[in-house]
Design an enzyme around this catalytic site. Structure first.
Site, PDB file in Angstrom:
ATOM      1  N   ASP A  95       0.847  -1.192   0.000  1.00 20.05           N
ATOM      2  CA  ASP A  95       0.000   0.000   0.000  1.00 20.05           C
ATOM      3  C   ASP A  95       0.880   1.239   0.000  1.00 20.05           C
ATOM      4  O   ASP A  95       1.995   1.219   0.532  1.00 20.05           O
ATOM      5  CB  ASP A  95      -0.912   0.021   1.223  1.00 20.05           C
ATOM      6  CG  ASP A  95      -1.979  -1.062   1.171  1.00 20.05           C
ATOM      7  OD1 ASP A  95      -2.387  -1.432   0.059  1.00 20.05           O
ATOM      8  OD2 ASP A  95      -2.399  -1.537   2.239  1.00 20.05           O
ATOM      9  N   ASP A 128      -7.077  -1.240  -4.561  1.00 21.62           N
ATOM     10  CA  ASP A 128      -8.129  -0.918  -3.589  1.00 21.62           C
ATOM     11  C   ASP A 128      -9.054   0.168  -4.125  1.00 21.62           C
ATOM     12  O   ASP A 128     -10.286   0.087  -3.975  1.00 21.62           O
ATOM     13  CB  ASP A 128      -7.511  -0.432  -2.272  1.00 21.62           C
ATOM     14  CG  ASP A 128      -6.723  -1.503  -1.550  1.00 21.62           C
ATOM     15  OD1 ASP A 128      -7.005  -2.696  -1.757  1.00 21.62           O
ATOM     16  OD2 ASP A 128      -5.821  -1.139  -0.768  1.00 21.62           O
TER      17      ASP A 128
END
Length: 219
Positions: free
Chosen positions: A148, A182
């Site tokens: 991430d 995401d």
């Protein structure tokens, strides 16, 4: 009708491929170019902040890693089958695009879980990861960590001192750190809920024979 179905099927495949490529390029650049927890300020409200997580989208974790990875794979396969059937039914373009975005987003994170532990050395605060021969990485198959990097602390302040319980504590909005995959899942899901509630109300994975439409019977 067949040409429309082919066009939608091709578009769905290209969307999935494009999202996967962009997602993996970003992740590999971050993983092989930054230390774990290193932060790059882009704006006051936007940072590239490298973390890895064991859990679901936006760093959430509440089930076993192996179970989570297998769950992701099963869900991605199920949605792919459903998308294929929707293309055959000549579903609306937007519906097909949203489903393709969700599949691609799930696939991007599945790649991390399946392969990153096998092909990358560990990322730490003192060592930048690099590619290693297959099987010599930091984790077994299914146990790779998701990369991430997007962090948007749009509001970064402190609660007023007079506020009970939280007074004086730091408050950040928006605090989750996420990746491109995401965001594709989130955009796809939100668009489905806003614009395609009728289709969602008719969702089924069971195979049913449908009477051919007038257009189909002429082909």
């Amino acid at each position: 009708m067949r040409s429309k179905r082919f066009s939608k099927g091709l578009a769905a495949c290209l969307i999935v491929l494009l999202i996967l490529v962009v997602d993996q390029i970003i992740k590999i650049e971050v993983k092989t170019g930054m230390y774990l927890h290193e932060s790059i300020r882009v704006f006051d409200w936007f940072y590239i902040y490298f973390i890895e997580n064991e859990g679901m989208a936006y760093g959430m974790t509440f089930i076993n890693k192996l179970v989570l990875t297998l769950f992701r794979v099963v869900v991605a396969i199920a949605i792919s089958i459903y998308l294929y059937r929707q293309v055959k039914k000549n579903a609306r373009w937007g519906y097909v695009v949203c489903l393709a975005m969700i599949i691609a987003g799930a696939g991007g994170n599945i790649i991390d879980c399946l392969f990153y532990g096998q092909v990358f050395s560990p990322s730490t605060s003192s060592a930048i990861a690099h590619f290693v021969p297959w099987g010599q990485g930091y984790a077994p198959v299914f146990y790779g960590r998701v990369v991430d990097m997007f962090y948007f602390p749009i509001i970064d302040t402190h609660w007023p001192e007079w506020l009970p319980i939280w007074g004086g504590e730091r408050f950040i909005f928006f605090s989750p750190i996420f990746n491109f995959a995401d965001s594709c899942i989130s955009v796809g899901v939100v668009a489905l809920l806003l614009f395609f509630r009728k289709e969602l109300g008719e969702v089924t994975l069971s195979q049913k024979e449908e009477a051919p439409s007038d257009t189909d019977s002429k082909e």
